[in-house]
Design an enzyme around this catalytic site. Sequence first.
Site, PDB file in Angstrom:
ATOM      1  N   CYS A  89       0.860  -1.183   0.000  1.00 47.64           N
ATOM      2  CA  CYS A  89       0.000   0.000   0.000  1.00 47.64           C
ATOM      3  C   CYS A  89       0.899   1.237   0.000  1.00 47.64           C
ATOM      4  O   CYS A  89       1.667   1.439   0.950  1.00 47.64           O
ATOM      5  CB  CYS A  89      -0.906  -0.015   1.222  1.00 47.64           C
ATOM      6  SG  CYS A  89      -2.020   1.398   1.220  1.00 47.64           S
ATOM      7  N   CYS A 238      -3.196   6.905  -4.898  1.00 44.51           N
ATOM      8  CA  CYS A 238      -2.951   5.460  -4.823  1.00 44.51           C
ATOM      9  C   CYS A 238      -1.522   5.131  -5.272  1.00 44.51           C
ATOM     10  O   CYS A 238      -1.217   5.156  -6.474  1.00 44.51           O
ATOM     11  CB  CYS A 238      -3.962   4.664  -5.645  1.00 44.51           C
ATOM     12  SG  CYS A 238      -3.904   2.905  -5.303  1.00 44.51           S
ATOM     13  N   GLY A 239      -0.695   4.792  -4.302  1.00 42.88           N
ATOM     14  CA  GLY A 239       0.717   4.517  -4.603  1.00 42.88           C
ATOM     15  C   GLY A 239       0.896   3.286  -5.475  1.00 42.88           C
ATOM     16  O   GLY A 239       1.680   3.306  -6.441  1.00 42.88           O
ATOM     17  N   THR A 240       0.170   2.202  -5.158  1.00 41.65           N
ATOM     18  CA  THR A 240       0.330   0.994  -5.981  1.00 41.65           C
ATOM     19  C   THR A 240      -0.338   1.193  -7.343  1.00 41.65           C
ATOM     20  O   THR A 240       0.150   0.680  -8.353  1.00 41.65           O
ATOM     21  CB  THR A 240      -0.238  -0.248  -5.254  1.00 41.65           C
ATOM     22  OG1 THR A 240      -1.571   0.032  -4.811  1.00 41.65           O
ATOM     23  CG2 THR A 240       0.614  -0.614  -4.056  1.00 41.65           C
TER      24      THR A 240
HETATM   25  O1  PYC Z   1      -1.807   3.794  -1.991  1.00 40.81           O
HETATM   26  O2  PYC Z   1      -1.324   1.802  -2.753  1.00 40.81           O
HETATM   27  C1  PYC Z   1      -2.096   2.588  -2.228  1.00 40.81           C
HETATM   28  C2  PYC Z   1      -3.444   2.123  -1.838  1.00 40.81           C
HETATM   29  C3  PYC Z   1      -3.988   0.892  -2.069  1.00 40.81           C
HETATM   30  C4  PYC Z   1      -5.274   0.914  -1.522  1.00 40.81           C
HETATM   31  C5  PYC Z   1      -5.486   2.160  -0.969  1.00 40.81           C
HETATM   32  N1  PYC Z   1      -4.351   2.884  -1.177  1.00 40.81           N
END
Ligand code: PYC
Length: 312
Positions: A89, A238-240
């Site tokens: 995450c 969302c990093g991923t």
């Molecule tokens: O930032 O990777 C992320 C993420 C995944 C689900 C919610 N945030």
Amino acid sequence: MTTTISVIDSHTGGEPTRVVVGGFPALTGASMSEQRDHFAREFDHLRTGIVREPRGSDVWVGALLDEPTQPSADVSVIFFNDAGYLGMCGHGTIGLLETLHYLDRLPNGEVKLETPAGIVQAHRDGTGMVTLQNVSSFLHLRDLTVVTADGTFTGDIAYGGNWFFLVYDQPFSLVVRDQERLMAITKAIRTELAAQGITGPNGEAVDHVELFSEPENASSHSRNFVLCPGNAYDRSPCGTGTSAKLAALYTRGELAEGEIYVQESVTGSQFEGSVRIVDGAIIPTIRGRAFITGEAKLIFQSDDPLRWGILE
Ligand code: PYC
């Protein structure tokens, strides 16, 4: 018996993270995947109690901070939400570094995190900006078309620590006031992907759907709306999801190694990203900022019928 769990809350670009820093039972397992399986097998009630209502909501991501299994790592983390467990995450990693800094456990700003998806190296600078080197990310299936009652959506299946369907070109405005409509559109796409048996290479569920549009902020390259597993959308970029997109753009020849790409979320918050090629693998770097929002002891009284959260 009353159970007590200590947590520190933060948000990264509007998306909350609840880091568990004390009171959790010891997990066993030779790897983080084995420890996550132990968590899921024996302590799943703590996952639901920590992130679901009445203490949390669909939006929360939990992060269990623990000792690593690999000597090269400094700490380990297992991310989870209302629906289950996340491989990695990005926003949660940024929140975790802010939490470690708050606890005075980040002396030189640098940490190597062991996650079930692999080792993630992250750094917090003096201004509070966190840079993380994500796990190896890749484009799996290109230009796939999915038809739902809302229209025809063409996109890529890509991995960035979680699995995503990336829809680059779509007609909807990505604005918070339309969140219910956007949730319905992306959930219908996810259902259709599952119905068609579209998965990752080893049968992994494609449980995140990411729509893109033109950005509102002149310093961003793109805006997104990201459906997360369960019933929530990401308030951060969302990093991923940004990692999966960067890997896809690089593979499609639309992003050069080292080129800076700014992804803006549906709330307008931004992550800066780029990719490096290491031994042929695409390694995304994501940069963003988190802020501490609270510190609490969660109490689970033994006679509370809803102590493990509101379950479906
Ligand atoms: O930032 O990777 C992320 C993420 C995944 C689900 C919610 N945030």
